[in-house]
Design a protein around this motif. Structure first.
Motif, mmCIF file in Angstrom:
data_model
loop_
_atom_site.group_PDB
_atom_site.id
_atom_site.type_symbol
_atom_site.label_atom_id
_atom_site.label_comp_id
_atom_site.label_asym_id
_atom_site.label_seq_id
_atom_site.Cartn_x
_atom_site.Cartn_y
_atom_site.Cartn_z
ATOM 1 N N TYR A 37 0.845 -1.187 0.000
ATOM 2 C CA TYR A 37 0.000 0.000 0.000
ATOM 3 C C TYR A 37 0.883 1.240 0.000
ATOM 4 O O TYR A 37 1.982 1.250 0.568
ATOM 5 N N TYR A 50 -0.576 -6.961 -5.386
ATOM 6 C CA TYR A 50 -0.771 -8.175 -4.592
ATOM 7 C C TYR A 50 0.057 -9.324 -5.176
ATOM 8 O O TYR A 50 0.180 -9.455 -6.404
ATOM 9 N N SER B 94 -13.757 -4.928 3.481
ATOM 10 C CA SER B 94 -13.500 -5.879 2.406
ATOM 11 C C SER B 94 -14.706 -6.796 2.262
ATOM 12 O O SER B 94 -15.539 -6.892 3.167
ATOM 13 N N THR B 97 -14.867 -13.107 1.431
ATOM 14 C CA THR B 97 -14.485 -14.240 0.592
ATOM 15 C C THR B 97 -13.423 -15.044 1.317
ATOM 16 O O THR B 97 -12.854 -14.584 2.297
ATOM 17 N N ARG B 98 -13.129 -16.185 0.802
ATOM 18 C CA ARG B 98 -12.094 -17.018 1.412
ATOM 19 C C ARG B 98 -10.703 -16.703 0.855
ATOM 20 O O ARG B 98 -9.698 -17.048 1.449
ATOM 21 N N SER B 99 -10.674 -16.052 -0.282
ATOM 22 C CA SER B 99 -9.392 -15.869 -0.953
ATOM 23 C C SER B 99 -8.479 -14.942 -0.180
ATOM 24 O O SER B 99 -8.884 -13.835 0.185
ATOM 25 N N PRO B 100 -7.234 -15.351 0.044
ATOM 26 C CA PRO B 100 -6.286 -14.431 0.703
ATOM 27 C C PRO B 100 -5.979 -13.206 -0.142
ATOM 28 O O PRO B 100 -5.379 -12.256 0.351
ATOM 29 N N GLN B 101 -6.438 -13.210 -1.405
ATOM 30 C CA GLN B 101 -6.200 -12.075 -2.285
ATOM 31 C C GLN B 101 -7.138 -10.903 -2.002
ATOM 32 O O GLN B 101 -6.937 -9.805 -2.525
ATOM 33 N N GLU B 102 -8.148 -11.119 -1.184
ATOM 34 C CA GLU B 102 -9.142 -10.088 -0.953
ATOM 35 C C GLU B 102 -8.509 -8.801 -0.431
ATOM 36 O O GLU B 102 -7.858 -8.797 0.611
ATOM 37 N N THR B 103 -8.729 -7.718 -1.157
ATOM 38 C CA THR B 103 -8.092 -6.444 -0.818
ATOM 39 C C THR B 103 -8.921 -5.693 0.213
ATOM 40 O O THR B 103 -10.141 -5.697 0.163
ATOM 41 N N GLN B 104 -8.259 -5.041 1.127
ATOM 42 C CA GLN B 104 -8.931 -4.143 2.053
ATOM 43 C C GLN B 104 -8.870 -2.723 1.487
ATOM 44 O O GLN B 104 -7.812 -2.276 1.037
#
Lengths: 117, 115
Positions: A37, A50, B94, B97-104
């Motif tokens: 970030y 990411y 956010s 979802t389960r995905s660790p890719q989920e952006t905050q």
């Protein structure tokens, strides 16, 4: 123990040059995600890029790329062709676990980047 | 436009006073978070909530309280028990979802100062 370590409190770079901001992480999980970030002086946090632990290629987003070295547990941010507007704080963050999508991120202490004209 | 709003931008607290920081989002996100930022410390988690009427303590919850009565809102109260409240407070959200890719995604922040 620190989960995310950013060892450079401050960095200077000449305009139009590339710069690398370091980030190392600590986890025993095989599945995790790494984030970068940007925080300008206004205070807002802007998501840049990411990298997933299973991603085979380094992530890229425009002038931002991630130098991901899994064995070394490092995820360094590379900014190419620096611009004056890149001057800001930069934070590396991590989320651990296979189904961790709605859990909080853990942040490093940040690196302040100053771009010089 | 969808986003996260925080108010006020600046807040002043007197000794012994409770103050409440507002965080509202219209992104239809399920999860919301509060972080505290001190100089040189990065962001530290205060509380987070994954669904309405449920929330979890973070690393530095002492002296703070939250509520989650509506999906869109996650206010943070800084109580008189928080002895060093001067900091920059950031709210984030956010999707669930389960995905660790989920952006905050973050709001613009509230700067709290003690008088």
């Amino acid at each position: 123990a620190q989960k995310i370590t950013q060892t450079q409190p401050g960095m200077f770079v000449q305009e139009k040059e590339a710069v690398t901001l370091d980030c190392t992480y600590d986890t025993s999980d095989q599945s995790y995600g790494l984030f970068w970030y940007k925080q300008p002086s206004s205070g807002e946090m802007i998501f840049l890029i990411y990298q997933g632990s299973y991603d085979e290629q380094n992530a890229t987003e425009g002038r931002y790329s991630l130098n991901f070295q899994k064995a070394r547990k490092s995820a360094n941010l590379v900014i190419s062709a620096s611009q004056l507007g890149d001057s800001a704080m930069y934070f590396c963050a991590m989320r651990e676990g296979r189904n961790s999508g709605n859990t909080p991120l853990v942040f490093g202490k940040g690196t302040r980047l100053s771009v010089i004209a | 436009d969808g986003g996260i709003t925080q108010s006020p931008k600046y807040l002043f607290r007197k000794e012994g006073q409770n103050v409440t920081l507002s965080c509202e989002q219209n992104l239809n996100h399920d999860a919301m978070y509060w972080y505290r930022q001190d100089p040189g410390q990065g962001l530290r988690l205060i509380y987070y909530s994954q669904i309405v009427n449920d929330f979890q303590k973070g690393d530095i919850a002492e002296g703070y309280s939250v509520s989650r009565e509506k999906k869109e809102s996650f206010p943070l109260t800084v109580t008189s028990a928080q002895k060093n409240p001067t900091a920059f407070y950031l709210c984030a959200s956010s999707t669930l979802t389960r995905s660790p890719q989920e952006t905050q995604y973050f709001g613009p922040g509230t700067r709290l100062l003690v008088l």
